[in-house]
Motif scaffolding. Structure first.
Motif, PDB file in Angstrom:
ATOM      1  N   VAL A  24       0.830  -1.204   0.000  1.00  0.00           N
ATOM      2  CA  VAL A  24       0.000   0.000   0.000  1.00  0.00           C
ATOM      3  C   VAL A  24       0.865   1.256   0.000  1.00  0.00           C
ATOM      4  N   ALA A  25       0.470   2.195  -0.828  1.00  0.00           N
ATOM      5  CA  ALA A  25       1.052   3.533  -0.818  1.00  0.00           C
ATOM      6  C   ALA A  25      -0.034   4.476  -0.330  1.00  0.00           C
ATOM      7  N   ALA A  26       0.301   5.257   0.685  1.00  0.00           N
ATOM      8  CA  ALA A  26      -0.617   6.265   1.206  1.00  0.00           C
ATOM      9  C   ALA A  26      -0.066   7.620   0.826  1.00  0.00           C
ATOM     10  N   GLU A  27      -0.911   8.455   0.259  1.00  0.00           N
ATOM     11  CA  GLU A  27      -0.466   9.788  -0.160  1.00  0.00           C
ATOM     12  C   GLU A  27      -1.450  10.831   0.354  1.00  0.00           C
ATOM     13  N   THR A  28      -0.931  11.751   1.158  1.00  0.00           N
ATOM     14  CA  THR A  28      -1.740  12.882   1.594  1.00  0.00           C
ATOM     15  C   THR A  28      -1.483  14.021   0.622  1.00  0.00           C
ATOM     16  N   ALA A  29      -2.530  14.447  -0.034  1.00  0.00           N
ATOM     17  CA  ALA A  29      -2.419  15.463  -1.087  1.00  0.00           C
ATOM     18  C   ALA A  29      -1.898  16.778  -0.506  1.00  0.00           C
ATOM     19  N   ASP A  42      -6.374  15.731   2.082  1.00  0.00           N
ATOM     20  CA  ASP A  42      -7.063  14.454   1.912  1.00  0.00           C
ATOM     21  C   ASP A  42      -6.020  13.365   1.661  1.00  0.00           C
ATOM     22  N   THR A  43      -6.319  12.145   2.099  1.00  0.00           N
ATOM     23  CA  THR A  43      -5.376  11.039   1.969  1.00  0.00           C
ATOM     24  C   THR A  43      -5.964   9.970   1.055  1.00  0.00           C
ATOM     25  N   PHE A  44      -5.108   9.432   0.191  1.00  0.00           N
ATOM     26  CA  PHE A  44      -5.499   8.442  -0.808  1.00  0.00           C
ATOM     27  C   PHE A  44      -4.658   7.184  -0.611  1.00  0.00           C
ATOM     28  N   PHE A  45      -5.318   6.019  -0.652  1.00  0.00           N
ATOM     29  CA  PHE A  45      -4.636   4.746  -0.453  1.00  0.00           C
ATOM     30  C   PHE A  45      -4.694   3.935  -1.745  1.00  0.00           C
ATOM     31  N   TYR A  46      -3.521   3.548  -2.220  1.00  0.00           N
ATOM     32  CA  TYR A  46      -3.386   2.795  -3.464  1.00  0.00           C
ATOM     33  C   TYR A  46      -2.704   1.470  -3.187  1.00  0.00           C
ATOM     34  N   TYR A  47      -3.080   0.458  -3.930  1.00  0.00           N
ATOM     35  CA  TYR A  47      -2.295  -0.767  -3.940  1.00  0.00           C
ATOM     36  C   TYR A  47      -1.210  -0.539  -4.981  1.00  0.00           C
ATOM     37  N   ASP A  48       0.021  -0.539  -4.540  1.00  0.00           N
ATOM     38  CA  ASP A  48       1.145  -0.192  -5.414  1.00  0.00           C
ATOM     39  C   ASP A  48       2.400  -0.958  -4.975  1.00  0.00           C
ATOM     40  N   PRO A  49       2.407  -2.270  -5.183  1.00  0.00           N
ATOM     41  CA  PRO A  49       3.520  -3.072  -4.672  1.00  0.00           C
ATOM     42  C   PRO A  49       4.869  -2.727  -5.296  1.00  0.00           C
ATOM     43  N   ASP A  50       4.854  -2.119  -6.484  1.00  0.00           N
ATOM     44  CA  ASP A  50       6.113  -1.766  -7.148  1.00  0.00           C
ATOM     45  C   ASP A  50       6.551  -0.331  -6.863  1.00  0.00           C
ATOM     46  N   GLY A  51       5.699   0.429  -6.191  1.00  0.00           N
ATOM     47  CA  GLY A  51       6.049   1.797  -5.856  1.00  0.00           C
ATOM     48  C   GLY A  51       6.121   2.732  -7.046  1.00  0.00           C
ATOM     49  N   ASP A  52       5.401   2.419  -8.106  1.00  0.00           N
ATOM     50  CA  ASP A  52       5.454   3.230  -9.331  1.00  0.00           C
ATOM     51  C   ASP A  52       4.059   3.634  -9.790  1.00  0.00           C
ATOM     52  N   ARG A  53       3.205   3.953  -8.858  1.00  0.00           N
ATOM     53  CA  ARG A  53       1.784   4.157  -9.134  1.00  0.00           C
ATOM     54  C   ARG A  53       1.524   4.829 -10.473  1.00  0.00           C
ATOM     55  N   VAL A  55      -0.532   6.723 -13.219  1.00  0.00           N
ATOM     56  CA  VAL A  55      -1.481   7.825 -13.070  1.00  0.00           C
ATOM     57  C   VAL A  55      -2.926   7.341 -13.102  1.00  0.00           C
ATOM     58  N   GLU A  56      -3.223   6.335 -13.910  1.00  0.00           N
ATOM     59  CA  GLU A  56      -4.613   5.892 -14.061  1.00  0.00           C
ATOM     60  C   GLU A  56      -5.110   5.028 -12.906  1.00  0.00           C
ATOM     61  N   ARG A  57      -4.237   4.611 -12.029  1.00  0.00           N
ATOM     62  CA  ARG A  57      -4.660   3.764 -10.915  1.00  0.00           C
ATOM     63  C   ARG A  57      -5.473   4.583  -9.918  1.00  0.00           C
ATOM     64  N   LEU A  58      -6.601   4.032  -9.509  1.00  0.00           N
ATOM     65  CA  LEU A  58      -7.490   4.718  -8.570  1.00  0.00           C
ATOM     66  C   LEU A  58      -7.264   4.192  -7.154  1.00  0.00           C
ATOM     67  N   PRO A  59      -7.555   5.005  -6.163  1.00  0.00           N
ATOM     68  CA  PRO A  59      -7.415   4.530  -4.784  1.00  0.00           C
ATOM     69  C   PRO A  59      -8.513   3.527  -4.446  1.00  0.00           C
ATOM     70  N   PHE A  60      -8.243   2.687  -3.432  1.00  0.00           N
ATOM     71  CA  PHE A  60      -9.270   1.773  -2.944  1.00  0.00           C
ATOM     72  C   PHE A  60      -9.900   2.310  -1.656  1.00  0.00           C
ATOM     73  N   ALA A  61      -9.317   3.371  -1.111  1.00  0.00           N
ATOM     74  CA  ALA A  61      -9.877   4.034   0.062  1.00  0.00           C
ATOM     75  C   ALA A  61      -9.317   5.451   0.124  1.00  0.00           C
ATOM     76  N   THR A  62     -10.056   6.332   0.773  1.00  0.00           N
ATOM     77  CA  THR A  62      -9.605   7.713   0.934  1.00  0.00           C
ATOM     78  C   THR A  62     -10.085   8.236   2.289  1.00  0.00           C
ATOM     79  N   ILE A  63      -9.441   9.292   2.727  1.00  0.00           N
ATOM     80  CA  ILE A  63      -9.922  10.077   3.868  1.00  0.00           C
ATOM     81  C   ILE A  63     -10.088  11.497   3.348  1.00  0.00           C
ATOM     82  N   VAL A  64     -11.282  12.024   3.495  1.00  0.00           N
ATOM     83  CA  VAL A  64     -11.581  13.378   3.028  1.00  0.00           C
ATOM     84  C   VAL A  64     -11.886  14.231   4.254  1.00  0.00           C
ATOM     85  N   ILE A  65     -11.324  15.441   4.286  1.00  0.00           N
ATOM     86  CA  ILE A  65     -11.423  16.268   5.488  1.00  0.00           C
ATOM     87  C   ILE A  65     -12.267  17.527   5.317  1.00  0.00           C
ATOM     88  N   LYS A  66     -12.791  17.737   4.111  1.00  0.00           N
ATOM     89  CA  LYS A  66     -13.571  18.959   3.883  1.00  0.00           C
ATOM     90  C   LYS A  66     -14.546  18.740   2.737  1.00  0.00           C
TER      91      LYS A  66
END
Length: 170
Positions: A24-29, A42-53, A55-66
């Protein structure tokens, strides 16, 4: 204030849990990530085992703060301390959890108060795509949210791993 015998899950707790899942790669925008300003924080969670996400890959979960004015305001996230955990659970699980298929959600929209905290709800914008959400998970939803996050991660890993070329195959 949290009463004795209750517990709240923080955004940091969620990030730590999900980022600890394999691949998993977690990215806070932020400005540094090149994200649009509206998404900062906001934070986005991607399955990215190679660490090369890609661009077209979508997150499987997010945290939105606003709220996203003009687009996503039903949860009233601009209240102090309120955030929303969003999870892609898929059509089958969505129907199990919510009681109707994602494609039928428009007909059931009025049945839900998207501002209530600590309750599993259809996502106010992405329900039709099989997403659920919970505002400020706590006693009632924390364990279920962790389980759904693990399941969403496993689904995404299985889906993407099926597409990956196998070693020795062209």
């Amino acid at each position: 204030m949290i009463e004795e015998g209750t517990y709240a899950v923080t955004q940091d707790d969620i990030v730590e849990f999900v980022a600890g899942l394999p691949g998993v790669a977690a990215e806070t925008a932020s400005e540094a990530t090149g994200a649009p300003e509206i998404a900062w924080g906001d934070t986005f969670f991607y399955y990215d085992p190679d660490g090369d996400r890609p661009v077209e890959r979508l997150p499987f979960a997010t945290i939105v703060i606003k709220d996203y004015d003009g687009f996503d305001t039903a949860s009233d996230l601009n209240r102090p301390g309120v955030f929303r955990l969003n999870i892609a659970v898929g059509r089958k699980k969505f129907e199990e959890l919510v009681g109707h298929p994602p494609a039928a959600h428009a007909d059931h929209r009025a049945d839900f108060d998207y501002t209530v905290t600590d309750r599993l709800l259809p996502h106010p914008v992405y329900a039709a795509q099989g997403w659920i959400c919970v505002l400020n998970p706590s006693d009632a939803t924390a364990d279920q949210a962790r389980s759904l996050l693990s399941e969403a991660h496993a689904r995404e890993a299985e889906r993407l791993d099926r597409r990956r070329p196998k070693p020795g195959r062209a």
